[in-house]
Design a protein around this motif. Structure first.
Motif: not given
Ligand SMILES: *Cc1c(COP(=O)(O)O)cnc(C)c1O
Length: 224
Positions: A47, A68, A154, A196-197, A212, A215, A221
């Motif tokens: 990112n 991203i 998101i 995401m996760s 995407r 974690s 992190r």
């Molecule tokens: C950090 C991030 C992710 C991944 O996040 P996790 O919760 O660790 O899977 C996915 N998309 C974007 C845009 C992010 O900034």
């Protein structure tokens, strides 16, 4: 579980469903990315431009890098030579800048429009109407060195699964509408990046074909 175990498990989970797995490696050291690479992972998401460029220089050149995070126009030039997909396009001004640097590098850069679906003011992205206005604009039609591959979103950071599900459902519905209205002849408009996760299983149920994951692959992190 090691990074290798995580990649193997998630790859089998996602490839069966034809979902693209992006390993989000932000803040993680090169060794972690190398381990994921050695397990067969080739698509990585970062990112921050500077971190992405530093990692790209050190790692094998067959990696596909995705940006991203929010991209400032003055940083486009650093990633334009090699970036595979910019997932976070949130204005026509940024898209025009990407187009300019893509042309300088003699290439077409694939992009996703980031759509704002969360109930949180801190998140970036275009509203539904703004995305439609962008795609209708004369300026967009004149850009020959960018290609819109699809949409990214998101969901709200919440435990409320019903809300997350509704947000992803809305984005999938919007994606289908945009495909019909603007890209019905273009087979390249095929990517819906959501999940995401914490919410990727819901996202896949709702029609995501790109997740995407950070974690879940690399461990939590440190907060910055
Ligand atoms: C950090 C991030 C992710 C991944 O996040 P996790 O919760 O660790 O899977 C996915 N998309 C974007 C845009 C992010 O900034």
């Amino acid at each position: 579980m090691s990074i290798t175990d995580n990649i193997k498990r998630l790859k089998s989970e996602t490839s069966l469903l034809d979902v693209n797995l992006i390993a989000v490696s932000k803040t993680k050291p090169i060794e972690d990315l190398q381990e994921a690479y050695n397990s067969g992972q080739r698509r990585f998401g970062e990112n921050m431009v500077q971190e992405l460029v530093e990692k790209q220089e050190k790692l094998p050149k067959d990696i596909e890098w995705h940006l991203i995070g929010h991209l400032q126009t003055n940083k486009v030039k650093y990633i334009a030579p090699f970036i595979s997909l910019i997932e976070s396009v949130d204005s026509i001004k940024l898209l025009a800048e990407i187009n300019k640097h893509a042309e300088k590098n003699n290439r077409v850069i694939d992009c996703l429009l980031q759509i704002y679906i969360a109930d949180e003011e801190t998140k970036y992205g275009l509203g539904f109407d703004e995305a439609i206005d962008l795609l209708r604009s004369k300026e967009f039609i004149s850009l020959k060195h960018v290609r819109i591959r699809g949409l990214m979103g998101i969901a709200t950071h919440t435990d409320n699964e019903k809300q997350i599900k509704e947000e992803f459902y809305e984005l999938k519905t919007f994606f289908d509408g945009i495909k019909q209205s603007f890209f019905w002849k273009e087979s390249f408009f095929d990517t819906l990046s959501m999940g995401m996760s914490s919410d990727y299983k819901i996202a896949i149920e709702q029609g995501s074909n790109m997740v995407r994951l950070g974690s879940t692959i690399f461990g939590t992190r440190a907060k910055i």
